[in-house]
Design a protein around this motif. Structure first.
Motif, PDB file in Angstrom:
ATOM      1  N   ASN A   1      -7.775   6.236  -1.190  1.00  0.00           N
ATOM      2  CA  ASN A   1      -7.247   5.372  -2.135  1.00  0.00           C
ATOM      3  C   ASN A   1      -7.957   5.642  -3.334  1.00  0.00           C
ATOM      4  O   ASN A   1      -9.166   5.905  -3.489  1.00  0.00           O
ATOM      5  CB  ASN A   1      -7.518   3.629  -1.867  1.00  0.00           C
TER       6      ASN A   1
ATOM      7  N   GLN B   1       0.856  -1.027   0.006  1.00  0.00           N
ATOM      8  CA  GLN B   1       0.073   0.119  -0.070  1.00  0.00           C
ATOM      9  C   GLN B   1       0.799   1.304   0.072  1.00  0.00           C
ATOM     10  O   GLN B   1       0.534   2.285   0.773  1.00  0.00           O
ATOM     11  CB  GLN B   1      -0.995  -0.041   1.323  1.00  0.00           C
TER      12      GLN B   1
ATOM     13  N   THR C   1      -4.113   1.498  -3.006  1.00  0.00           N
ATOM     14  CA  THR C   1      -3.648   2.398  -2.449  1.00  0.00           C
ATOM     15  C   THR C   1      -3.912   3.787  -3.269  1.00  0.00           C
ATOM     16  O   THR C   1      -4.610   3.866  -4.178  1.00  0.00           O
ATOM     17  CB  THR C   1      -1.953   2.057  -2.465  1.00  0.00           C
TER      18      THR C   1
END
Length: 248
Positions: A228, A90, A115
């Protein structure tokens, strides 16, 4: 402090490294290059270690030297070498690659499920504001003639990816792009709108390659505030514009 790894050790990458190293909000932990790096090689201006990706995997590199974000100024093929590490760990990603294939760009979109990812073929704040302004003017005056001029250093072989993006954004044919290769020009982009009895010229010049570094620092700072997802530079600028309009 955000820990950053930099992909790419060309002229742009070396300049970007100096900008990140000088910013107290970031710690530039390493730089990678495609070719073999000498033992103990460091970036001369910053002392940051330089590592050759032909002698180590991204997984091993990140295990030994973990970072919070990757900034990519290397090449389009690099994405697949580190993409799954970005997904699994991430890591935030800021990519300045202009030559992604549609398949590579789609892959970058999938990383946004895990991410925060930003891709922009030009990482300067100024050129992205130019594109935003040109898009607005094109909406206001769709009848105007549009020409795009791009100038770069003599050795640049291909048409500027930024110029192609401008053409796509304004929905004009690629044959409206004029390219000039002159001396050591870093980058010049100009959008010319031809109206009856008047013209409008939007111009951006990159004076030093460090402009790419200040843009990458800005982009990563704004990306930190996002959820994200996959973002463009336009998305970040529009978010700021909307915030300013709300204040007004």
């Amino acid at each position: 402090m955000i820990k950053v790894g930099l992909m790419g050790y060309g002229k742009a990458g070396q300049a970007v490294a100096e900008v990140f190293h000088a910013d107290p909000s970031y710690q530039l932990c390493w730089i990678t290059r495609r070719t073999t790096a000498s033992a103990g090689e460091v970036h001369a201006a910053t002392g940051v270690p330089v590592m050759g990706l032909d002698t180590t995997s991204m997984g091993s590199l990140l295990d030994a030297h973990p970072v919070d974000a990757i900034v990519d100024f290397s090449n389009s093929e690099a994405l697949l070498s580190y993409g799954e590490e970005v997904r699994q760990r991430q890591l935030m990603l800021v990519s300045a690659i202009s030559s992604y294939t549609p398949e590579q760009l789609q892959y970058a979109h999938t990383l946004g499920q895990s991410t925060r990812v930003l891709c922009s073929p030009n990482m300067t704040v100024g050129i992205n504001f130019l594109i935003l302004a040109a898009k607005l003017l094109r909406t206001i005056a769709p009848f105007a003639d549009v020409e795009i001029l791009e100038q770069h250093f003599r050795g640049k072989p291909e048409v500027s990816g930024t110029a192609r993006k401008i053409a796509d954004t304004l929905e004009v044919d690629a044959d409206r792009i004029t390219s000039l290769r002159l001396g050591g020009i870093i980058g010049h982009h100009e959008v010319i709108f031809g109206f009856p009895y008047q013209t409008v010229r939007l111009i951006h010049n990159s004076i030093e390659r460090k402009a790419f570094g200040t843009g990458a620092v800005f982009a990563l700072g704004e990306l930190l505030k996002c959820e994200n997802g996959f973002y463009t530079f336009d998305d970040l600028l529009m978010k700021l514009v909307r915030s300013q309009l709300a204040l007004d």
